[in-house]
Design a protein around this motif. Structure first.
Motif, PDB file in Angstrom:
ATOM      1  N   PRO A  44       0.634  -1.195  -0.518  1.00  0.00           N
ATOM      2  CA  PRO A  44      -0.257  -0.043   0.307  1.00  0.00           C
ATOM      3  C   PRO A  44       0.769   1.636   0.481  1.00  0.00           C
ATOM      4  O   PRO A  44       0.053   2.637   0.095  1.00  0.00           O
ATOM      5  CB  PRO A  44      -1.430  -0.143   1.543  1.00  0.00           C
TER       6      PRO A  44
ATOM      7  N   ARG B  28      -6.462  -8.086   0.796  1.00  0.00           N
ATOM      8  CA  ARG B  28      -6.976  -6.324   1.042  1.00  0.00           C
ATOM      9  C   ARG B  28      -8.114  -5.576   0.245  1.00  0.00           C
ATOM     10  O   ARG B  28      -7.847  -5.478  -0.958  1.00  0.00           O
ATOM     11  CB  ARG B  28      -5.818  -5.420   0.854  1.00  0.00           C
TER      12      ARG B  28
ATOM     13  N   THR C 245     -10.171  -2.437  -0.581  1.00  0.00           N
ATOM     14  CA  THR C 245      -9.760  -0.873   0.893  1.00  0.00           C
ATOM     15  C   THR C 245     -10.658   0.125  -0.659  1.00  0.00           C
ATOM     16  O   THR C 245     -10.944  -0.130  -1.541  1.00  0.00           O
ATOM     17  CB  THR C 245      -8.580  -0.311   0.366  1.00  0.00           C
TER      18      THR C 245
ATOM     19  N   LEU D 278      -8.990   3.221  -0.343  1.00  0.00           N
ATOM     20  CA  LEU D 278      -8.514   4.522  -0.564  1.00  0.00           C
ATOM     21  C   LEU D 278      -7.430   4.625  -2.039  1.00  0.00           C
ATOM     22  O   LEU D 278      -7.394   3.856  -2.509  1.00  0.00           O
ATOM     23  CB  LEU D 278      -6.837   4.215   0.849  1.00  0.00           C
TER      24      LEU D 278
ATOM     25  N   VAL E 135       0.959   3.939   6.546  1.00  0.00           N
ATOM     26  CA  VAL E 135      -0.533   3.792   5.999  1.00  0.00           C
ATOM     27  C   VAL E 135      -1.657   3.701   6.807  1.00  0.00           C
ATOM     28  O   VAL E 135      -1.771   3.050   7.817  1.00  0.00           O
ATOM     29  CB  VAL E 135      -0.742   2.718   5.183  1.00  0.00           C
ATOM     30  N   ASP E 136      -2.440   4.720   6.981  1.00  0.00           N
ATOM     31  CA  ASP E 136      -3.368   5.393   8.177  1.00  0.00           C
ATOM     32  C   ASP E 136      -5.022   4.794   7.699  1.00  0.00           C
ATOM     33  O   ASP E 136      -5.312   5.522   7.072  1.00  0.00           O
ATOM     34  CB  ASP E 136      -3.304   6.925   8.169  1.00  0.00           C
ATOM     35  N   TRP E 137      -4.179   3.971   9.064  1.00  0.00           N
ATOM     36  CA  TRP E 137      -5.617   2.713   7.897  1.00  0.00           C
ATOM     37  C   TRP E 137      -7.423   3.344   8.484  1.00  0.00           C
ATOM     38  O   TRP E 137      -7.949   3.002   8.670  1.00  0.00           O
ATOM     39  CB  TRP E 137      -5.742   1.344   8.417  1.00  0.00           C
ATOM     40  N   SER E 138      -7.207   3.884   9.430  1.00  0.00           N
ATOM     41  CA  SER E 138      -7.982   4.828   9.899  1.00  0.00           C
ATOM     42  C   SER E 138      -9.213   5.481   9.456  1.00  0.00           C
ATOM     43  O   SER E 138     -10.232   5.811   9.665  1.00  0.00           O
ATOM     44  CB  SER E 138      -8.236   4.933  11.269  1.00  0.00           C
TER      45      SER E 138
ATOM     46  N   ASP F  32     -10.268   4.130   6.377  1.00  0.00           N
ATOM     47  CA  ASP F  32     -10.295   3.893   4.998  1.00  0.00           C
ATOM     48  C   ASP F  32     -11.681   3.170   5.618  1.00  0.00           C
ATOM     49  O   ASP F  32     -12.260   3.550   6.329  1.00  0.00           O
ATOM     50  CB  ASP F  32      -9.161   1.869   5.192  1.00  0.00           C
TER      51      ASP F  32
ATOM     52  N   GLU G   2     -10.304   0.835   9.753  1.00  0.00           N
ATOM     53  CA  GLU G   2      -9.124   0.025   9.664  1.00  0.00           C
ATOM     54  C   GLU G   2      -8.996  -0.964   8.702  1.00  0.00           C
ATOM     55  O   GLU G   2      -9.627  -0.840   7.828  1.00  0.00           O
ATOM     56  CB  GLU G   2      -9.343  -1.265  11.309  1.00  0.00           C
ATOM     57  N   ARG G   3      -8.516  -1.629   9.600  1.00  0.00           N
ATOM     58  CA  ARG G   3      -7.728  -2.734   7.512  1.00  0.00           C
ATOM     59  C   ARG G   3      -8.351  -4.006   7.238  1.00  0.00           C
ATOM     60  O   ARG G   3      -8.234  -4.467   8.733  1.00  0.00           O
ATOM     61  CB  ARG G   3      -5.894  -2.393   8.094  1.00  0.00           C
ATOM     62  N   THR G   4      -8.792  -4.213   6.197  1.00  0.00           N
ATOM     63  CA  THR G   4      -9.731  -5.508   5.992  1.00  0.00           C
ATOM     64  C   THR G   4      -9.349  -5.983   4.990  1.00  0.00           C
ATOM     65  O   THR G   4      -8.555  -5.613   4.194  1.00  0.00           O
ATOM     66  CB  THR G   4     -11.451  -4.684   5.563  1.00  0.00           C
TER      67      THR G   4
END
Lengths: 467, 467
Positions: free
Chosen positions: A186, B180, B182, B184, B196-199, B201, B205-207
């Motif tokens: 990513p 993944r 996403t 983003l 990467v700021d998954w918050s 997405d 969170e990261r999914t």
């Protein structure tokens, strides 16, 4: 069907309460809903998820082998050997006189599902435990039963079930926005001339999660005649409403040789079959919903199961709405989508029942719908029901290669991106039609639950992929 | 069940050939497989996907209303009105004397599925058209029938069907690598301290895409006792083998109150039910596979349907392999996974039939499997069948909170990442067990097809998300 003896020697609560089991020695296992203690006797309400009702366990508090019930609070999992006997208490035909009780898993006073009624919003935060409540037990039993009914309906009619792909490179399946599926790093994806080089992603191109299995379903219909899909679909829309989820299940039948009229017939038969199935197989749970969730639910379902479906064109519907004298929030106008208030007015006030609206303007419908001879409308249908509005959307598909190519050019879909889909019209093309039913929307209708999050086991919505 | 009249007034080929239809006037529609012309008569083999066999259409080439058959080549879609009559030809009880033929969709000589036999590899490049071939018609009819059989088996036994989530934030569901999911912006995702700021997405969170519905299935079993899943699962593994796909369907039952022995019983019953169902409901298609794909297939399935399943522990299996005098490519050693060659030797040479191997070393199995009293092995089972090896894997689950926490610490899973899963052991914990069957692996077994790409409608593999 669910009344066969369980392989593990235990009697299900449903069996014990149904009178199908001989009175006498039985073994039950399940979770304690409540414990009520009197001087000499304790009464345990035991539930094992097989049905809504609890089995009452009567415990002689004096008996030494039954005395250590300290860990036996609400939520505990227990095993009970005892005698199934006719119950003297009102409202339950059978009860179990305990001979021996074993605690399999205790539950302390901090168990989050105590006796008091919890709000649905709180229960969503404990989606793994809300399953042990009356409401969600009923919801997911109905969900399971109706899933099976979907398969029964189509298999009885000789439809082939097809698993259409979840990961797809088609970016024009429908109107919805798509989630991207990727394995690229990513932070630093491979690039080519400044853009991400998707050719180096797992599938060698840019992929996402499907929004519909219809296009692939059409390929199957053009080989097996009658097919259906039943699988998960996705929308990456930032809609935080009570009717939108990012992940939901959809049923999409597709029939070769069918026109729009045949499509409407199948849709009506399908809805009525599901209503009858629920009324017959989920009577206890539906009664619970009727009492606690939506007054009149049983009557509503029985009415739909027997209703005559009315039909009018979109053009007629707009005329009806414009001439009715009602002040709508959105003025009805030819060329605009019908709003929920319009749909409800048509079903609840005009035809007083379920209604197919057909032949919508082509510009507000998908490119694959069959162009009518007027050149302005397409052979689309929406099935509207009272209180809800649209519950099914479908169409006859454009089977004429040149017309379909023209429509794709109009809306800006490159023919090479869907060459396989065009091939279906190039060789052995046939008239065909189909529709889609969002399974959760229908479950909301059947159960009366008003938030889609409450009919999905572990719902996915913006900001939430918990559990 | 599939023999009800079709709603569209057409007779399905399957019905016409079954003798269920009165001789006389019928309407059929379908695709031309072959056309054979003699001086006065033409013979069309018509298939509509309802069964393997074609209906022979007899056409009088002299009749003016039947003479314009120029567009009527292999692959064309036609509608035929005619008389269903007993056939004088060998090998077919019925044929159709055409009165009127209408071409719904022509097919030119460039139709990719001509009469000559095509290789499976080529057919994969036209996955949308291979459905119209004998082999893939049979494959996807069997797939549909067995999908329904899966539901029938569990619903008859009172198991609740649950749709576990496809998108998940759990990154420890199983051993597999995950795709993944996403939304983003791929070129410039939001960052936080360089990562990467998954918050930010979609889900906060990261999914990724699920590799198994088991953990969520356990939550359902701890409320409904007996449940099953049947849905798509994913592996982002760069395995370009004939047995691996990135997207496949899995069936995962889970039973509260079950131990490993009960788990094995259910698995055996399930496999035998599916075999019997296929033999009974797909006889014509299985005969085709027996003749053209795998000699002895029918016998193999009949044998499995009646077999006594044997059982041995992993430790016994390793001793057996070490003592048998056979030179394996991989030396069997306690603590190592059994290889395919070992599994086949055990089933084909040692027990000569299906076999459960149980109680594997904990270090080669998942963290959630129940630790045996020896502290070294877990209550796992693999079901092995001749010619294939492992076809089902399952276990009793660790229901003891402290033991499970210990195992998670050992393998490095943070307890807070699965706190809801631990909750199932915190309140009302119960012994439970389950297993997983990869649906495609089983379909390969039933059909004899040797490449997983050939039992999936539109397979997803590294570098391929076509259609």
């Amino acid at each position: 069907m669910e009344d066969r003896p369980n392989a593990l020697g235990r009697t299900r609560v449903k069996q014990a309460l149904s009178g199908a089991v001989q009175p006498g020695a039985v073994l039950v296992r399940g979770w304690v809903r409540t414990v009520r203690r009197t001087k000499n006797l304790s009464f345990i309400a035991l539930n094992d998820g097989s049905c809504l009702d609890n089995l009452q366990i009567v415990v002689d508090s004096e008996a030494p082998e039954l005395s250590d019930l300290s860990r036996l609070g609400t939520g505990a999992c227990i095993e009970v050997h005892g005698e199934l006997t006719a119950s003297p208490a009102a409202g339950q035909p059978w009860e179990l006189q305990a001979r021996q009780i074993r605690v399999l898993g205790g539950a302390d006073a901090d168990y989050p599902l105590q006796k008091k009624r919890h709000g649905f919003e709180y229960l969503r935060t404990i989606a793994h435990l809300r399953l042990r409540s009356n409401t969600f037990g009923a919801v997911f039993r109905v969900r399971s039963a109706l899933s099976f009914a979907v398969h029964r309906f189509f298999q009885e009619r000789g439809f082939l079930y097809v698993h259409t792909p979840i990961i797809t490179a088609n970016d024009c399946e429908g109107a919805g926005e798509m989630f991207r599926v990727t394995t690229l790093t990513p932070l630093d994806p491979p690039r080519n001339s400044g853009a991400v080089d998707w050719s180096r992603d797992f599938f060698g191109e840019r992929t996402g999660l499907t929004v519909s299995g219809q296009l692939q379903g059409e390929a199957f219909a053009c080989a097996f005649s009658d097919i259906y899909t039943f699988g998960p679909t996705f929308r990456a829309e930032n809609s935080n409403t009570s009717r939108h989820a990012a992940e939901f299940w959809m049923i999409e039948p597709e029939m070769a040789f069918a026109d729009l009229a045949a499509d409407c017939r199948l849709a009506g038969d399908f809805l009525q079959y599901l209503c009858r199935y629920a009324l017959e197989h989920c009577a206890e749970d539906l009664k619970f919903f009727d009492t606690h969730i939506e007054t009149g639910l049983l009557e509503k379902l029985a009415a739909l199961a027997e209703a005559e479906f009315q039909q009018m064109t979109y053009t007629e519907a707009v005329k009806e709405l414009q001439g009715c004298g009602r002040a709508f929030e959105f003025s009805p106008a030819w060329g605009q989508d019908l709003q929920s208030e319009h749909e409800r007015f048509l079903t609840e006030e005009v035809v007083k029942g379920p209604l197919f609206v057909t032949d919508y303007p082509k510009d507000i419908k998908a490119f694959y719908m069959r162009l009518n001879d007027d050149g302005k409308t397409v052979a689309a249908m929406d099935c509207l029901v009272p209180r809800v509005g649209e519950i099914i959307g479908g169409s006859q598909r454009e089977e004429r290669l040149d017309v379909l190519e023209g429509r794709m050019a109009e809306v800006g879909i490159a023919p090479e991106s869907l060459s396989w889909f065009l091939d279906l019209r190039r060789w052995g093309s046939c008239p065909h039609a189909g529709f889609g039913l969002g399974f959760e929307r229908f479950l909301m209708y059947v159960t009366g639950m008003t938030n889609i999050r409450d009919v999905i086991p572990f719902p996915r919505t913006p900001g939430n992929a918990k559990f």
